[in-house]
Design a protein around this motif. Structure first.
Motif, PDB file in Angstrom:
ATOM      1  N   UNK A   1       0.728  -1.149   0.000  1.00 55.72           N
ATOM      2  CA  UNK A   1      -0.197  -0.062  -0.146  1.00 55.72           C
ATOM      3  C   UNK A   1       0.706   1.109  -0.064  1.00 55.72           C
ATOM      4  N   UNK A   2       1.514   1.632  -1.200  1.00 56.24           N
ATOM      5  CA  UNK A   2       2.505   2.365  -1.156  1.00 56.24           C
ATOM      6  C   UNK A   2       2.195   3.933  -0.868  1.00 56.24           C
ATOM      7  N   UNK A   3       0.782   4.041  -1.204  1.00 57.26           N
ATOM      8  CA  UNK A   3       0.457   5.577  -0.760  1.00 57.26           C
ATOM      9  C   UNK A   3      -0.154   5.790   0.700  1.00 57.26           C
ATOM     10  N   UNK A   4      -0.127   4.690   1.483  1.00 55.45           N
ATOM     11  CA  UNK A   4      -0.433   4.682   2.871  1.00 55.45           C
ATOM     12  C   UNK A   4      -1.879   5.044   3.277  1.00 55.45           C
ATOM     13  N   UNK A   5      -2.680   4.814   2.186  1.00 52.22           N
ATOM     14  CA  UNK A   5      -3.901   5.093   2.231  1.00 52.22           C
ATOM     15  C   UNK A   5      -4.825   4.039   2.072  1.00 52.22           C
ATOM     16  N   UNK A   6      -5.704   3.511   2.722  1.00 55.51           N
ATOM     17  CA  UNK A   6      -6.422   2.438   2.715  1.00 55.51           C
ATOM     18  C   UNK A   6      -6.982   2.126   1.084  1.00 55.51           C
ATOM     19  N   UNK A   7      -7.516   3.247   0.694  1.00 57.59           N
ATOM     20  CA  UNK A   7      -8.197   3.082  -0.666  1.00 57.59           C
ATOM     21  C   UNK A   7      -7.396   2.329  -1.711  1.00 57.59           C
ATOM     22  N   UNK A   8      -6.022   2.756  -1.616  1.00 56.56           N
ATOM     23  CA  UNK A   8      -5.052   2.161  -2.505  1.00 56.56           C
ATOM     24  C   UNK A   8      -5.114   0.675  -2.648  1.00 56.56           C
ATOM     25  N   UNK A   9      -5.579  -0.034  -1.501  1.00 58.53           N
ATOM     26  CA  UNK A   9      -5.466  -1.487  -1.425  1.00 58.53           C
ATOM     27  C   UNK A   9      -6.721  -1.898  -1.296  1.00 58.53           C
ATOM     28  N   UNK A  10      -7.805  -1.405  -0.530  1.00 61.18           N
ATOM     29  CA  UNK A  10      -8.936  -2.040  -0.416  1.00 61.18           C
ATOM     30  C   UNK A  10      -9.666  -1.981  -1.773  1.00 61.18           C
ATOM     31  N   UNK A  11      -9.885  -0.585  -2.381  1.00 65.45           N
ATOM     32  CA  UNK A  11     -10.694  -0.574  -3.536  1.00 65.45           C
ATOM     33  C   UNK A  11      -9.960  -1.208  -4.633  1.00 65.45           C
ATOM     34  N   UNK A  12      -8.623  -1.262  -4.718  1.00 61.44           N
ATOM     35  CA  UNK A  12      -8.001  -2.215  -5.854  1.00 61.44           C
ATOM     36  C   UNK A  12      -8.234  -3.821  -5.711  1.00 61.44           C
ATOM     37  N   UNK A  13      -8.180  -4.264  -4.408  1.00 62.36           N
ATOM     38  CA  UNK A  13      -8.146  -5.686  -4.220  1.00 62.36           C
ATOM     39  C   UNK A  13      -9.683  -6.190  -3.981  1.00 62.36           C
ATOM     40  N   UNK A  14     -10.547  -5.210  -3.450  1.00 61.11           N
ATOM     41  CA  UNK A  14     -11.888  -6.126  -3.061  1.00 61.11           C
ATOM     42  C   UNK A  14     -13.197  -5.249  -3.809  1.00 61.11           C
ATOM     43  N   UNK A  15     -12.965  -4.359  -4.525  1.00 61.94           N
ATOM     44  CA  UNK A  15     -14.041  -3.538  -5.322  1.00 61.94           C
ATOM     45  C   UNK A  15     -14.260  -4.527  -6.506  1.00 61.94           C
ATOM     46  N   UNK A  16     -15.636  -4.940  -6.692  1.00 67.12           N
ATOM     47  CA  UNK A  16     -15.861  -5.592  -8.097  1.00 67.12           C
ATOM     48  C   UNK A  16     -15.635  -4.962  -9.270  1.00 67.12           C
ATOM     49  N   UNK A  17     -15.232  -3.507  -9.147  1.00 65.66           N
ATOM     50  CA  UNK A  17     -14.780  -2.693 -10.132  1.00 65.66           C
ATOM     51  C   UNK A  17     -13.648  -3.104 -10.692  1.00 65.66           C
ATOM     52  N   UNK A  18     -12.771  -3.722  -9.746  1.00 70.03           N
ATOM     53  CA  UNK A  18     -11.241  -3.837 -10.154  1.00 70.03           C
ATOM     54  C   UNK A  18     -11.211  -5.485 -10.659  1.00 70.03           C
ATOM     55  N   UNK A  19     -12.259  -6.051 -11.066  1.00 68.46           N
ATOM     56  CA  UNK A  19     -12.061  -7.458 -11.574  1.00 68.46           C
ATOM     57  C   UNK A  19     -11.844  -7.347 -12.950  1.00 68.46           C
ATOM     58  N   UNK A  20     -10.992  -7.960 -13.770  1.00 73.22           N
ATOM     59  CA  UNK A  20     -10.072  -8.603 -13.030  1.00 73.22           C
ATOM     60  C   UNK A  20      -8.520  -7.975 -12.964  1.00 73.22           C
ATOM     61  N   UNK A  21      -8.389  -6.758 -13.031  1.00 74.81           N
ATOM     62  CA  UNK A  21      -7.217  -6.012 -12.849  1.00 74.81           C
ATOM     63  C   UNK A  21      -6.528  -6.336 -11.770  1.00 74.81           C
ATOM     64  N   UNK A  22      -7.168  -6.165 -10.613  1.00 77.05           N
ATOM     65  CA  UNK A  22      -6.512  -6.148  -9.254  1.00 77.05           C
ATOM     66  C   UNK A  22      -7.138  -7.307  -8.275  1.00 77.05           C
TER      67      UNK A  22
END
Length: 502
Positions: A402-423
């Motif tokens: 989580x390079x930005x040290x903000x939860x959005x950078x990890x949680x949105x990328x890894x668990x949002x359905x919008x990020x299937x299949x990118x992350x």
């Protein structure tokens, strides 16, 4: 002594003196592989960022305490919910002598997010729809929707500002002829061997005390340790757990460790195979002895965790339901899920000493549970391509920073359905989580953002799309001739602008 012998002796002596002098003015860092490019906007490689970080600057930076501080931007304000204005540092020049200004910022950001460039890191600033040049020293970013973590995203090394003049002139070769505003400028690149930088005499941040910086490519970590002990390299960017105590006891070396921004996890394919069943995912989670992994494989250089992101990150989960190692309970859950003993599953990961050891440990746990696990290890490119296919392996081992040290950078990328299949390689879908994460990135109320992230992580923990194995401690070891370096959270954050060599 003949004149010929005298000349030969003098040549040897002169060569030795020059070599010693060169070593005395050179800092050598071992790196595990060659950078694919030194173009910060068109790469998403940690190997590249560890070097580009010294050549370029971003608008903002993270300090060791996690606070956001000025870099090429000196101040900023939110003009309205979708517009941010930045005042830029004046009298800064790129290493080619051209001026840094608002046009350079516009060029670099648009270059990163331009779909034609197919930049892997474009999503870091993809929320920006318009870059406005107000004047030479002022720029505005307009986002499609309110985006609370924009400042955090602007600390990411992929957002570094490049010289428009050099980038246009070099075209596709810019990654081999990089030009930025950072403390070091590019000198030469011996592919597969080393990359050399030199101090930037016109650096806006003041005098750079290290004349020459060399990144030596040494893929084998054992060889890196040997080279460090003998003084042929000055710094290794990750200490093998089995060597930590020995290096720490060496009076000529200094070894460093701290919790960074990384997470290592066991992911589940939630849409294919037996892992579609949440009880199977729960059973596997209970069958993995994470305490043993931390103590034996990592030799204590990690922290077992329940949250998907470490506590160094803004918005990290607190008081999440824990998963305890309980093989008997795990076997019972698997039976309740209707999975027969000997059922075959595939565990995928990528080549690397640590990932291979982890795969073997998890494979043993799966066998103890009653599953017949086949391990699939490929190169990283093949691994990532496979993970984007819906019917990929039931289980996979991966890591995230989580390079930005903000939860959005990890949680949105890894668990949002919008990020299937990118992350989102778990192919995890939950409407409630999607809404919580979207609301969190749009809210300017920081207290509310924290609450939203806690709620999202509670739901994610119940759904078990993956099991956090541990948060690794970031480590490095150096010879004591290097003084004054600022490591922060990772080697891609290493700041040598004020460092010296004894």
């Amino acid at each position: 002594m003949s004149s010929l012998l005298r000349a030969a002796a003098l040549a040897v002596l002169t060569s030795s003196v020059l070599t010693a002098a060169a070593q005395g003015s050179t800092l050598t860092i071992a790196t595990s592989g060659d950078a694919p490019t030194l173009d910060p906007n068109l790469t998403f490689s940690g190997l590249a960022f560890g070097i580009t970080n010294h050549i370029y600057d971003s608008l903002l930076t993270r300090e060791d305490d996690g606070s956001i501080k000025p870099r090429l931007a000196t101040s900023w304000k939110r003009v309205n919910p979708t517009t941010w204005r930045f005042e830029l540092r004046r009298n800064v020049k790129f290493q080619d002598g051209t001026p840094f200004n608002a046009q350079a910022v516009k060029y670099s950001v648009e270059r990163l997010i331009n779909p034609e460039n197919k930049a892997a890191g474009a999503y870091v600033l993809s929320m920006i729809k318009t870059v406005r040049v107000i004047d030479e020293d002022t720029v505005e970013f307009v986002t499609a929707d309110p985006f609370a973590p924009l400042l955090a995203h602007l600390t990411h090394p992929v957002t570094a500002i490049v010289s428009p003049t050099a980038a246009r002139a070099s075209g596709k070769d810019f990654g081999r002829q990089p030009v930025g505003t950072g403390p070091f400028k590019f000198s030469r690149w011996n592919a597969g061997n080393q990359i050399e930088l030199a101090a930037n005499p016109g650096y806006w941040g003041g005098k750079v005390n290290i004349p020459r910086l060399v990144f030596r490519i040494i893929p084998d970590v054992g060889t890196q340790v040997v080279e460090l002990r003998t003084g042929r390299v000055d710094l290794i960017t990750a200490v093998p757990p089995e060597n930590y105590k020995d290096l720490d006891a060496n009076k000529d070396l200094t070894v460093f460790k701290k919790l960074g921004w990384g997470s290592t996890y066991l992911g589940f394919n939630t849409q294919s195979g037996v892992t579609k069943n949440v009880r199977v995912r729960q059973a596997i989670s209970q069958a993995v002895d994470r305490d043993a992994i931390v103590s034996v494989l990592r030799q204590g250089l990690a922290v077992k965790a329940n949250a998907p992101i470490p506590p160094t990150v803004y918005g990290a989960g607190k008081n999440l339901p824990g998963v305890s190692y309980d093989l008997a309970a795990a076997r019972k859950l698997l039976q309740q899920a209707g999975v027969k003993p000997g059922t075959r599953v595939t565990l995928a990961t990528y080549e690397g000493a640590e990932t291979r050891q982890l795969a073997e440990a998890v494979q043993f746990s799966l066998q103890q549970l009653g599953l017949n696990a086949a391990v699939q290890i490929t190169d990283y490119g093949t691994y990532t391509a496979n993970m984007k296919k819906p019917n990929h392996a039931e289980l996979f081992i991966g890591s995230w920073g989580t390079v930005t040290l903000d939860a959005d950078y990890a949680l949105y990328a890894l668990f949002s359905s919008k990020e299937i299949p990118a992350n989102n390689w778990a192919f995890y879908k939950n409407v409630k989580v999607d809404k919580l994460l979207l609301d969190a990135r749009r809210s300017n109320d920081q207290a509310r953002r924290l609450d939203l992230y806690q709620d999202a992580q509670q739901q994610i923990a119940r759904d078990v799309p993956w099991l956090t194995l541990y948060h690794p401690l970031t480590t490095y070891a150096k010879t004591n001739r290097l003084q004054g370096e600022d490591w922060r959270y990772s080697w891609i954050n290493l700041d040598l602008s004020k460092a010296t060599l004894k």
